[in-house]
Write a protein that holds these residues in place. Structure first.
Motif, PDB file in Angstrom:
ATOM      1  N   ASP A   1      -5.106   9.288   0.384  1.00  0.00           N
ATOM      2  CA  ASP A   1      -4.021   9.738   0.679  1.00  0.00           C
ATOM      3  C   ASP A   1      -3.030  10.266  -0.333  1.00  0.00           C
ATOM      4  O   ASP A   1      -2.056  11.007  -0.380  1.00  0.00           O
ATOM      5  N   ALA A   2      -3.114   9.731  -1.790  1.00  0.00           N
ATOM      6  CA  ALA A   2      -2.414   9.932  -3.074  1.00  0.00           C
ATOM      7  C   ALA A   2      -2.926  11.026  -3.588  1.00  0.00           C
ATOM      8  O   ALA A   2      -2.507  11.756  -4.650  1.00  0.00           O
TER       9      ALA A   2
ATOM     10  N   VAL B   1      -6.387   4.540   0.489  1.00  0.00           N
ATOM     11  CA  VAL B   1      -5.120   4.689  -0.479  1.00  0.00           C
ATOM     12  C   VAL B   1      -5.105   5.740  -1.477  1.00  0.00           C
ATOM     13  O   VAL B   1      -4.160   6.516  -1.658  1.00  0.00           O
ATOM     14  N   ALA B   2      -6.208   5.741  -2.073  1.00  0.00           N
ATOM     15  CA  ALA B   2      -6.540   6.863  -3.463  1.00  0.00           C
ATOM     16  C   ALA B   2      -6.845   8.070  -2.710  1.00  0.00           C
ATOM     17  O   ALA B   2      -5.925   9.119  -3.182  1.00  0.00           O
TER      18      ALA B   2
ATOM     19  N   LEU C   1       0.812  -1.305  -0.089  1.00  0.00           N
ATOM     20  CA  LEU C   1       0.025   0.040  -0.033  1.00  0.00           C
ATOM     21  C   LEU C   1       0.757   1.173   0.209  1.00  0.00           C
ATOM     22  O   LEU C   1       0.402   2.316  -0.361  1.00  0.00           O
ATOM     23  N   ARG C   2       2.014   0.948   0.410  1.00  0.00           N
ATOM     24  CA  ARG C   2       2.914   2.274   0.488  1.00  0.00           C
ATOM     25  C   ARG C   2       3.847   2.678  -0.652  1.00  0.00           C
ATOM     26  O   ARG C   2       4.562   3.576  -0.686  1.00  0.00           O
ATOM     27  N   ARG C   3       3.794   1.550  -1.548  1.00  0.00           N
ATOM     28  CA  ARG C   3       4.640   1.884  -2.777  1.00  0.00           C
ATOM     29  C   ARG C   3       3.884   2.186  -3.971  1.00  0.00           C
ATOM     30  O   ARG C   3       3.604   3.727  -3.763  1.00  0.00           O
ATOM     31  N   ASP C   4       3.376   1.847  -4.831  1.00  0.00           N
ATOM     32  CA  ASP C   4       2.680   2.355  -6.040  1.00  0.00           C
ATOM     33  C   ASP C   4       1.160   2.497  -5.654  1.00  0.00           C
ATOM     34  O   ASP C   4       0.714   1.123  -5.670  1.00  0.00           O
ATOM     35  N   TYR C   5       0.642   3.499  -5.368  1.00  0.00           N
ATOM     36  CA  TYR C   5      -0.769   3.533  -4.847  1.00  0.00           C
ATOM     37  C   TYR C   5      -1.843   3.083  -5.868  1.00  0.00           C
ATOM     38  O   TYR C   5      -2.569   2.235  -5.525  1.00  0.00           O
TER      39      TYR C   5
ATOM     40  N   ALA D   1      -1.631  -0.699  -5.932  1.00  0.00           N
ATOM     41  CA  ALA D   1      -2.122  -1.177  -4.695  1.00  0.00           C
ATOM     42  C   ALA D   1      -3.774  -1.177  -4.850  1.00  0.00           C
ATOM     43  O   ALA D   1      -4.391  -1.980  -4.432  1.00  0.00           O
ATOM     44  N   VAL D   2      -4.352   0.074  -5.135  1.00  0.00           N
ATOM     45  CA  VAL D   2      -5.619  -0.064  -5.341  1.00  0.00           C
ATOM     46  C   VAL D   2      -6.343  -1.259  -6.293  1.00  0.00           C
ATOM     47  O   VAL D   2      -7.222  -1.975  -6.049  1.00  0.00           O
TER      48      VAL D   2
ATOM     49  N   ASP E   1      -5.758  11.324  -5.255  1.00  0.00           N
ATOM     50  CA  ASP E   1      -6.381  11.025  -6.558  1.00  0.00           C
ATOM     51  C   ASP E   1      -8.183  11.036  -6.530  1.00  0.00           C
ATOM     52  O   ASP E   1      -8.665   9.846  -6.042  1.00  0.00           O
TER      53      ASP E   1
END
Length: 361
Positions: free
Chosen positions: A81-82, A78-79, A44-48, A51-52, A84
Motif C-alpha cells: 500500500d505504501a 502495508v508495504a 498500520l495507518r501511521r508510519d508504514y 508498522a512493518v 515500497d
C-alpha cells in the motif's frame, strides 16, 4: 528526497530454518489476519516502515503458525500500500524462508497486488514486472511469465500516456528555462514487446525439449532428439555437465566431437591443462563461426570462457596465458618489467649505440 526508513529483518531470519513450517490453514490465517488488524489497526495507518518493523518483531515473539503467517501477510500488504517494492519483497522473502511456500509464486502474487495498488506506474515497477516474468520463465512457469510480461507492456503504455500528457503541458506553457520532460516509454514498450517474443521462443523451445526427451526415452539412438535435448540443457539451462552426454550422441559433427572430447577428459580442472586449453579453443571457434543462433553462440562462448578461466592458473606458456586471460574476461596480467625503463646495455656490448638515426663511423 530523504531515504525512506527501512524495517530491519529479524536477526533470527538471517538464515533459513532447517525445516520450513507447513502453510497454515486458510481459515485460521483469515481469522488471525482479522485479529492482527484489530490489534494494530491504528498503527498500520501511521508510519508504514515502523508498522512493518513492529509486525515483524511480533512474528519473532509468537509461536502460533497462523498468526506468524498473518503478521507477515499484513506486513506485506502495508508495504504494498505504501508502494515500497523493496520492503514488500523483504517481507515476502522472510515468509517464504519460514513457511513451505513457493517463493517465485509468492513474489509473482506480490507483484500483481503491487500493480493494483500503484496509481502511477513508473520505470521501477516496469523493471520489477520484467524480473518477475524472467523468474517465472526460468522456472518454466510460462503462464505466469506471460502474465507478468503483459503487465509490463501495460505499465510501459501507461508511462507513455503520462509522458505524452506532460509533454503536451510543457508545449502549452513554453518555459524556456525548464527542460522538456524526458521520454523513456518508447524504449520500455519496445523492451516489453521483445520480452513477449523471447517468452514465446522459450515456451516453444521447452515444448520441443519435452517432446525430444520423450522420443529419446523411446529410442536412445535418435540423434536428432539427442541434439535437441543436449542443446536445451547446455544452451538454455547452461547445465553443461548434464547436457554434454546428449550432445555427444547428436548428429551434429562439431558439437558431437567437442562434447566427446570434453567427456573424455579426467575429472578436475587440474588434469591435462593443454587438452583443456585446446578444448576451450574448439568451443570458442564454434561460437565464432559455427552454425549456431546468436543465443546458442553466446552460451557456447560462455562455456569456453569458463574452461579458459579454470585452466588459466595451470598454463605456463605466456601466449596461451594471455589468450586464456582475455577470453575468460580477466584483466591483462601486468608486465613483470616496466616497458618504459630501457634496460642498460651490458658492458662491452657488441650492439652499437644508435645516434640520431645514423650508424656511427
Amino acid at each position: 528526497m530523504a531515504e525512506r526508513p527501512r524495517a530491519p529483518a529479524p536477526a533470527a531470519w538471517t538464515t533459513e530454518p532447517a525445516r520450513k513450517l507447513p502453510r497454515p490453514d486458510e481459515a485460521a490465517v483469515r481469522e488471525a489476519i482479522d485479529l492482527v488488524h484489530q490489534a494494530y489497526g491504528d498503527d498500520l495507518r501511521r508510519d508504514y516502515a515502523r508498522a512493518v518493523g513492529m509486525l515483524l518483531k511480533a512474528v519473532n515473539t509468537t509461536t502460533d503458525a497462523a498468526r506468524r503467517y498473518a503478521l507477515l501477510s499484513v506486513a506485506e500488504g502495508v508495504a504494498i500500500d505504501a508502494g515500497d517494492t523493496d520492503l514488500a519483497l523483504d517481507v515476502v522473502g522472510q515468509r517464504t524462508s519460514l513457511f513451505d511456500e513457493d517463493g517465485m509464486r509468492a513474489r509473482h502474487g506480490m507483484f500483481l497486488k503491487l500493480r493494483k495498488a500503484v496509481k502511477k506506474p513508473d520505470a521501477a515497477l516496469f523493471a520489477f514486472a520484467v524480473t518477475t516474468a524472467e523468474e517465472a520463465a526460468a522456472a518454466e512457469e510460462y503462464d505466469l511469465a506471460d502474465g507478468a510480461a503483459d503487465v509490463a507492456l501495460e505499465i510501459a503504455v501507461a508511462i507513455d500516456r503520462e509522458e505524452r500528457r506532460l509533454i503536451t503541458e510543457y508545449r502549452k506553457i513554453r518555459r524556456p528555462q525548464q527542460p522538456p520532460p524526458e521520454a523513456t516509454a518508447k524504449t520500455l514498450i519496445a523492451d516489453a514487446k521483445q520480452l513477449q517474443r523471447v517468452l514465446q521462443d522459450a515456451r516453444r523451445e521447452t515444448s520441443e525439449f519435452n517432446d525430444a526427451e520423450k522420443r529419446l526415452l523411446a529410442n536412445p539412438s535418435d540423434a536428432e532428439a539427442a541434439l535437441l535435448v543436449g542443446e536445451y540443457i547446455c544452451f538454455v539451462k547452461r547445465q553443461w555437465k548434464r547436457g554434454l552426454k546428449y550432445l555427444a550422441r547428436a548428429g551434429s559433427e562439431p558439437l558431437r566431437d567437442l562434447a566427446t572430447r570434453e567427456l573424455a577428459l579426467p575429472d578436475g580442472s587440474a588434469a591435462e591443462p593443454g587438452a583443456r586449453f585446446r578444448l576451450a579453443g574448439g568451443w570458442w571457434r564454434l561460437a565464432e563461426s559455427g552454425p549456431l543462433t546468436p543465443p546458442q553462440a553466446a552460451a557456447v562462448r560462455a562455456h569456453a570462457a569458463d574452461i579458459y578461466d579454470d585452466v588459466l592458473p595451470l598454463l605456463s606458456d605466456p601466449t596461451e596465458k594471455a589468450l586464456a586471460r582475455k577470453r575468460a574476461g580477466r584483466e591483462p596480467e601486468p608486465p613483470s618489467v616496466d616497458p618504459r625503463q630501457r634496460a642498460a646495455d651490458p658492458p662491452n656490448s657488441a650492439v652499437a649505440p644508435v645516434t640520431g638515426g645514423r650508424k656511427p663511423k
